[in-house]
Scaffold this active site. Structure first.
Site, PDB file in Angstrom:
ATOM      1  N   ASN A  16       0.871  -1.277   0.143  1.00 38.81           N
ATOM      2  CA  ASN A  16       0.079  -0.097   0.003  1.00 38.81           C
ATOM      3  C   ASN A  16       0.918   1.279   0.010  1.00 38.81           C
ATOM      4  OD1 ASN A  16      -1.239   2.274   1.023  1.00 38.81           O
ATOM      5  ND2 ASN A  16      -2.986   0.856   1.726  1.00 38.81           N
ATOM      6  N   HIS A  19       0.875   6.206   1.682  1.00 35.24           N
ATOM      7  CA  HIS A  19       1.678   7.186   2.756  1.00 35.24           C
ATOM      8  C   HIS A  19       2.973   7.683   2.084  1.00 35.24           C
ATOM      9  CE1 HIS A  19      -1.143   6.809   5.690  1.00 35.24           C
ATOM     10  NE2 HIS A  19      -1.209   5.646   5.572  1.00 35.24           N
ATOM     11  N   HIS A  52      -5.649   3.470  -1.693  1.00 35.64           N
ATOM     12  CA  HIS A  52      -6.739   4.235  -1.210  1.00 35.64           C
ATOM     13  C   HIS A  52      -7.098   5.573  -1.619  1.00 35.64           C
ATOM     14  CE1 HIS A  52      -9.583   4.544   2.660  1.00 35.64           C
ATOM     15  NE2 HIS A  52     -10.384   4.634   1.414  1.00 35.64           N
ATOM     16  N   ARG A  54      -9.300   8.358  -1.127  1.00 38.05           N
ATOM     17  CA  ARG A  54     -10.238   8.771   0.033  1.00 38.05           C
ATOM     18  C   ARG A  54     -10.878   9.770  -0.742  1.00 38.05           C
ATOM     19  NH1 ARG A  54      -8.926   7.052   5.328  1.00 38.05           N
ATOM     20  NH2 ARG A  54     -10.648   8.485   6.005  1.00 38.05           N
ATOM     21  N   ARG A  58      -7.041  12.919   0.771  1.00 37.64           N
ATOM     22  CA  ARG A  58      -5.764  13.217   1.537  1.00 37.64           C
ATOM     23  C   ARG A  58      -4.453  12.800   1.274  1.00 37.64           C
ATOM     24  NH1 ARG A  58      -7.363  10.150   7.302  1.00 37.64           N
ATOM     25  NH2 ARG A  58      -9.372  11.423   6.686  1.00 37.64           N
ATOM     26  N   GLU A  79      -8.707   0.751  -2.973  1.00 37.57           N
ATOM     27  CA  GLU A  79      -9.492   0.696  -1.706  1.00 37.57           C
ATOM     28  C   GLU A  79     -10.487   1.871  -2.016  1.00 37.57           C
ATOM     29  OE1 GLU A  79      -7.248   0.855   1.545  1.00 37.57           O
ATOM     30  OE2 GLU A  79      -6.376  -0.912   1.519  1.00 37.57           O
ATOM     31  N   THR A 110      -8.422   3.790   8.377  1.00 38.64           N
ATOM     32  CA  THR A 110      -9.667   3.141   8.263  1.00 38.64           C
ATOM     33  C   THR A 110      -9.661   2.315   9.557  1.00 38.64           C
ATOM     34  OG1 THR A 110      -9.111   2.481   5.703  1.00 38.64           O
ATOM     35  CG2 THR A 110     -10.813   1.375   6.825  1.00 38.64           C
ATOM     36  N   GLU A 160     -11.084  -9.231   3.049  1.00 41.19           N
ATOM     37  CA  GLU A 160     -10.145  -8.742   3.647  1.00 41.19           C
ATOM     38  C   GLU A 160     -10.279  -8.808   5.107  1.00 41.19           C
ATOM     39  OE1 GLU A 160      -7.242  -6.064   1.898  1.00 41.19           O
ATOM     40  OE2 GLU A 160      -6.520  -5.452   3.742  1.00 41.19           O
ATOM     41  N   HIS A 197      -3.997  -4.478   7.875  1.00 40.10           N
ATOM     42  CA  HIS A 197      -3.896  -3.330   8.555  1.00 40.10           C
ATOM     43  C   HIS A 197      -3.186  -3.426   9.565  1.00 40.10           C
ATOM     44  CE1 HIS A 197      -5.411   0.403  10.206  1.00 40.10           C
ATOM     45  NE2 HIS A 197      -6.064   0.442   9.136  1.00 40.10           N
TER      46      HIS A 197
HETATM   47  N1  PXP Z   1      -6.162  -2.949   3.861  1.00 38.32           N
HETATM   48  C1  PXP Z   1      -6.899  -2.003   4.111  1.00 38.32           C
HETATM   49  C2  PXP Z   1      -8.229  -2.540   3.559  1.00 38.32           C
HETATM   50  C3  PXP Z   1      -6.549  -0.906   4.542  1.00 38.32           C
HETATM   51  O1  PXP Z   1      -7.755   0.230   4.666  1.00 38.32           O
HETATM   52  C4  PXP Z   1      -5.281  -0.513   4.962  1.00 38.32           C
HETATM   53  C5  PXP Z   1      -4.925   0.927   5.166  1.00 38.32           C
HETATM   54  O2  PXP Z   1      -5.360   1.866   4.331  1.00 38.32           O
HETATM   55  C6  PXP Z   1      -4.484  -1.341   4.933  1.00 38.32           C
HETATM   56  C7  PXP Z   1      -4.886  -2.617   4.504  1.00 38.32           C
HETATM   57  C8  PXP Z   1      -3.122  -1.150   5.087  1.00 38.32           C
HETATM   58  O3  PXP Z   1      -3.030  -0.753   6.450  1.00 38.32           O
HETATM   59  P1  PXP Z   1      -1.362  -0.588   7.089  1.00 38.32           P
HETATM   60  O4  PXP Z   1      -1.189   1.064   6.393  1.00 38.32           O
HETATM   61  O5  PXP Z   1      -1.809  -0.286   8.409  1.00 38.32           O
HETATM   62  O6  PXP Z   1      -0.453  -1.342   6.723  1.00 38.32           O
END
Ligand code: PXP
Length: 251
Positions: A16, A19, A52, A54, A58, A79, A110, A160, A197
């Site tokens: 992901n 960030h 994602h 959003r 952001r 996402e 999330t 998921e 997550h």
């Molecule tokens: N899976 C989903 C559905 C999420 O919303 C997120 C956060 O955007 C992640 C995985 C990844 O989480 P993390 O950034 O805490 O690794």
């Protein structure tokens, strides 16, 4: 589906990159570029890219999503919230997969799973439209029987599992058992099971050891770790820990 060149049972790593965009947006320019991060993740062994979009934009932007679909070779997992706006964007871009997540504007990330049971009638047409467009739909849910059964009734091919409560529990055996039981239930209902997550080096092995899991999606920890070691090294270390967990070598 096993990616080309991967052994059956291979646990996929979706990186992901939200960030990377968070850091870019802090200064409003175009550095660091999330598309460059996606290429670097691919070169380091990621099996997919997750982003994602959003509602408040952001981190990722509409243009980022369009570029990711066009320019990267790895499958993109978008996402998205269950809204008409996001449905239209998904249909216009056609990512490989769409993971439907709950979204509240005030949250930092999330925070909970989707209420697949309570929002059944809202989610049903969305799941259908995405599926008809050839987009593999997944629903981000808590490891709860009610939510998993609702996801199966909704006809989503994938769920998921929300690993946040386990990740924030300091290794709670109860939380890990919830994930294990949920994964077994979901697989028994014919669902492909992903998880994500809050995963990092310390907790990924125990989650990777859950045999029904096909994919982990990991973001914040990897991008944070990249500050110290670089993205490629962070991804390779995560991959090694996932493989060790799968092989029953996790501490
Ligand atoms: N899976 C989903 C559905 C999420 O919303 C997120 C956060 O955007 C992640 C995985 C990844 O989480 P993390 O950034 O805490 O690794």
């Amino acid at each position: 589906m096993t990616a080309p060149g991967r052994a059956p049972g291979h646990l996929r790593l979706g990186v992901n990159i939200d960030h990377v965009a968070t850091i870019r947006n802090a200064r409003g320019g175009d550095h660091p570029c999330p598309i460059r991060a996606a290429h670097a993740a691919a070169a380091a062994g990621a099996d997919g890219i997750t982003a994602h979009l959003r509602e408040d934009r952001r981190h990722m932007t509409d243009a980022d999503i369009a570029r990711l679909v066009r320019e990267i070779a790895l499958p993109l997992n978008l996402e998205m919230a269950a809204t008409h706006e996001m449905l239209a964007i998904a249909l216009a871009n056609r990512p490989h997969a769409a993971c439907i997540v709950p979204e509240r504007r005030a949250e930092r990330t999330t925070e909970g799973g989707l209420d697949a049971a309570g929002q059944f009638n809202t989610l049903k047409p969305l799941v259908e439209r995405l599926g008809e467009a050839g987009i593999r739909v997944s629903l981000f849910v808590a490891p709860e029987v009610r939510q998993i059964e609702a996801a199966a009734r909704l006809g989503a091919p994938v769920i998921e599992l929300h690993t946040g409560p386990y990740a924030h529990s300091d290794g709670s055996v109860d939380e890990l058992c919830r994930l294990r039981e949920a994964a077994a239930l979901a697989a028994g209902l014919g669902l492909e099971v992903h998880a994500g997550h809050g995963l990092g080096f310390a907790n990924v092995g125990a989650v990777a050891a859950i045999p029904e899991l096909a994919e982990l999606n990991i973001g914040h920890f990897l991008i944070g770790e990249a500050v110290f070691t670089g993205l490629a090294a962070a991804i390779r270390e995560m991959r090694a820990r996932m493989d060790a967990g799968r092989a029953g070598l996790a501490a």
